[in-house]
Design an enzyme around this catalytic site. Structure first.
Site, PDB file in Angstrom:
ATOM      1  N   ARG A 137      -5.573  -5.909 -10.882  1.00  0.00           N
ATOM      2  CA  ARG A 137      -6.430  -6.707 -10.038  1.00  0.00           C
ATOM      3  C   ARG A 137      -7.860  -6.058  -9.673  1.00  0.00           C
ATOM      4  O   ARG A 137      -7.969  -5.042  -9.328  1.00  0.00           O
ATOM      5  CB  ARG A 137      -5.874  -6.946  -8.700  1.00  0.00           C
ATOM      6  CG  ARG A 137      -6.661  -7.865  -7.776  1.00  0.00           C
ATOM      7  CD  ARG A 137      -6.128  -7.865  -6.169  1.00  0.00           C
ATOM      8  NE  ARG A 137      -4.623  -8.220  -6.075  1.00  0.00           N
ATOM      9  CZ  ARG A 137      -3.606  -7.784  -5.128  1.00  0.00           C
ATOM     10  NH1 ARG A 137      -4.043  -6.771  -4.398  1.00  0.00           N
ATOM     11  NH2 ARG A 137      -2.673  -8.237  -5.489  1.00  0.00           N
ATOM     12  N   ARG A 189     -12.167  -7.947   5.359  1.00  0.00           N
ATOM     13  CA  ARG A 189     -12.546  -8.914   4.328  1.00  0.00           C
ATOM     14  C   ARG A 189     -13.687  -9.650   5.036  1.00  0.00           C
ATOM     15  O   ARG A 189     -14.647 -10.044   4.046  1.00  0.00           O
ATOM     16  CB  ARG A 189     -11.549 -10.080   4.655  1.00  0.00           C
ATOM     17  CG  ARG A 189     -10.089  -9.740   4.210  1.00  0.00           C
ATOM     18  CD  ARG A 189      -9.878  -9.489   2.769  1.00  0.00           C
ATOM     19  NE  ARG A 189     -10.252  -8.140   2.268  1.00  0.00           N
ATOM     20  CZ  ARG A 189      -9.640  -7.154   2.535  1.00  0.00           C
ATOM     21  NH1 ARG A 189      -8.521  -7.007   3.228  1.00  0.00           N
ATOM     22  NH2 ARG A 189      -9.944  -5.821   2.178  1.00  0.00           N
ATOM     23  N   ASP A 200      -1.806  -1.926  -3.851  1.00  0.00           N
ATOM     24  CA  ASP A 200      -3.014  -2.221  -3.540  1.00  0.00           C
ATOM     25  C   ASP A 200      -3.858  -0.729  -3.383  1.00  0.00           C
ATOM     26  O   ASP A 200      -3.108   0.382  -3.033  1.00  0.00           O
ATOM     27  CB  ASP A 200      -3.079  -2.553  -2.001  1.00  0.00           C
ATOM     28  CG  ASP A 200      -2.909  -4.223  -2.297  1.00  0.00           C
ATOM     29  OD1 ASP A 200      -3.186  -4.777  -3.105  1.00  0.00           O
ATOM     30  OD2 ASP A 200      -2.401  -4.861  -1.234  1.00  0.00           O
ATOM     31  N   MET A 201      -5.225  -0.857  -3.628  1.00  0.00           N
ATOM     32  CA  MET A 201      -5.915   0.231  -3.685  1.00  0.00           C
ATOM     33  C   MET A 201      -6.433   0.416  -2.159  1.00  0.00           C
ATOM     34  O   MET A 201      -6.792  -0.357  -1.657  1.00  0.00           O
ATOM     35  CB  MET A 201      -6.996   0.200  -4.426  1.00  0.00           C
ATOM     36  CG  MET A 201      -7.824   1.460  -4.752  1.00  0.00           C
ATOM     37  SD  MET A 201      -6.684   3.090  -5.262  1.00  0.00           S
ATOM     38  CE  MET A 201      -6.208   2.408  -6.913  1.00  0.00           C
ATOM     39  N   GLN A 234     -11.282  -1.031  -8.235  1.00  0.00           N
ATOM     40  CA  GLN A 234     -12.562  -1.493  -6.959  1.00  0.00           C
ATOM     41  C   GLN A 234     -13.838  -1.034  -7.695  1.00  0.00           C
ATOM     42  O   GLN A 234     -14.397  -0.050  -8.053  1.00  0.00           O
ATOM     43  CB  GLN A 234     -12.344  -0.718  -5.618  1.00  0.00           C
ATOM     44  CG  GLN A 234     -11.351  -0.954  -4.743  1.00  0.00           C
ATOM     45  CD  GLN A 234     -11.085   0.128  -3.943  1.00  0.00           C
ATOM     46  OE1 GLN A 234     -11.221   1.338  -4.301  1.00  0.00           O
ATOM     47  NE2 GLN A 234     -10.453  -0.299  -2.863  1.00  0.00           N
ATOM     48  N   LYS A 285       0.930  -1.175   0.029  1.00  0.00           N
ATOM     49  CA  LYS A 285      -0.063   0.100   0.036  1.00  0.00           C
ATOM     50  C   LYS A 285       1.079   1.157   0.187  1.00  0.00           C
ATOM     51  O   LYS A 285       1.798   1.291   0.471  1.00  0.00           O
ATOM     52  CB  LYS A 285      -0.897   0.066   1.203  1.00  0.00           C
ATOM     53  CG  LYS A 285      -2.000  -0.915   1.253  1.00  0.00           C
ATOM     54  CD  LYS A 285      -2.816  -1.118   2.377  1.00  0.00           C
ATOM     55  CE  LYS A 285      -4.058  -2.013   2.358  1.00  0.00           C
ATOM     56  NZ  LYS A 285      -3.690  -3.349   2.214  1.00  0.00           N
ATOM     57  N   LYS A 294     -14.133  -6.026  -5.707  1.00  0.00           N
ATOM     58  CA  LYS A 294     -15.426  -5.473  -5.304  1.00  0.00           C
ATOM     59  C   LYS A 294     -15.205  -4.089  -4.348  1.00  0.00           C
ATOM     60  O   LYS A 294     -15.664  -3.033  -4.806  1.00  0.00           O
ATOM     61  CB  LYS A 294     -16.380  -6.388  -4.600  1.00  0.00           C
ATOM     62  CG  LYS A 294     -16.863  -7.192  -5.598  1.00  0.00           C
ATOM     63  CD  LYS A 294     -18.180  -8.038  -4.948  1.00  0.00           C
ATOM     64  CE  LYS A 294     -18.724  -9.158  -5.861  1.00  0.00           C
ATOM     65  NZ  LYS A 294     -19.945  -9.677  -5.184  1.00  0.00           N
TER      66      LYS A 294
END
Length: 305
Positions: free
Chosen positions: A182, A287, A132-133, A161, A98, A185
């Protein structure tokens, strides 16, 4: 009910008290079940086991929102050591990170300095690094960083996303870079001004961006535990003669292990997202917030022998 469950777990993810308690439980509760270990070296046996089962891996040193340049530099060195160890140990693994862990909330120049060091190492060893977002307020900065580095480096990818309104346009704007993306959702609590509030709309947009990215002809990771999304991807690939080497499925370590193995047996590329480190609590709560059925998967994973 699903919205209530999501909001509940997102609320829990922000509890400093519970996070500190979870850090003390890490090695006993989470290691080897939902995270690889307390550090990268302790995660290597798990990576080897997953590789032996035909599964690729991406590792992530948990921890974000760093507010010290010294800590950001430490995270950078940790990432560099991880890449070098992956290469030295010949592990089938990539790395995820990140931008806040490298100092995004401190100084943009610091992020560029740290990321340059990481990508120079990644290019040397031909190991993919995925940015990563995070939440929507950091989305544009993250994409600007990715665009800059993608124009100069091969082994860098990022995440989009489906719950954000902007994502389809982001795919269009990234297309010329031929990006490895990648697609997820989304797991942060966002305003209805920037994100779809209804699950059905998120699902519809997820299918839309999967279709767009795959038909653009760029390598794609579909990161989902949702059987409907997995089947949609399979059907789309079949209808448009998209070969299996143009995409992969991704799932979290400790969740849906049998489904992961089934996809491998069917000849699909399957990558496991394997976090490590003590700062696992916030990651785990998000998660669970993503999809209620993850609760059952997680409980099964954490209670297995």
């Amino acid at each position: 009910m699903e919205v209530i469950t999501r909001d509940f777990f997102l609320f829990l993810s922000k509890s400093n008290l519970l996070n500190k308690m979870a850090q003390s439980w890490g090695s006993r509760v989470a290691a080897g079940k939902i995270i690889g270990g307390n550090d990268f070296n302790s995660s290597i046996p798990t990576i080897r086991q997953l590789n032996h089962q035909g599964l690729s891996v991406t590792v992530d040193h948990l921890g974000e929102f760093v507010n010290s340049s010294e800590v950001a530099k430490e995270r950078t060195e940790e990432c560099i050591r991880t890449i070098e160890t992956i290469a030295d140990q010949q592990l089938n693994s990539q790395v995820s990170l990140k931008m806040t862990s490298l100092g995004l909330d401190i100084d943009l120049d610091l992020v560029y300095q740290n990321m340059t060091k990481i990508l120079q190492t990644a290019e040397k060893h031909k190991i993919m690094v995925t940015i990563d977002m995070e939440d929507e307020t950091r989305c544009q900065k993250t994409l600007d960083i990715f665009k800059d580095f993608r124009s100069r480096y091969e082994y860098v990818s990022t995440v989009l996303q489906a719950y954000l309104y902007r994502t389809e346009q982001d795919i269009d704007e990234l297309d010329s870079l031929k990006p490895f993306l990648r697609l997820v959702k989304g797991a942060y609590k966002e305003s209805e001004k920037v994100a779809y509030p209804e699950k059905a709309d998120v699902d519809a947009n997820y299918k839309k961006i999967i279709r767009k990215q795959l038909l653009n002809g760029h390598y794609t990771a579909i990161a989902s535990h949702d059987d409907k999304m997995i089947e949609f991807t399979k059907q789309l690939a079949s209808e448009h003669n998209i070969t299996k080497d143009m995409f992969e499925f991704q799932m979290l370590y400790g969740m849906r292990s049998q489904t992961q193995q089934s996809l491998v047996k069917e000849g699909y590329n399957m990558r496991v997202y394997l976090p490590y480190g003590n700062d696992w609590y916030g990651y785990f709560m998000r998660r669970l917030a993503e999809r209620p059925s993850n609760i059952a998967f997680a409980f099964k994973g954490m209670t297995k022998k």
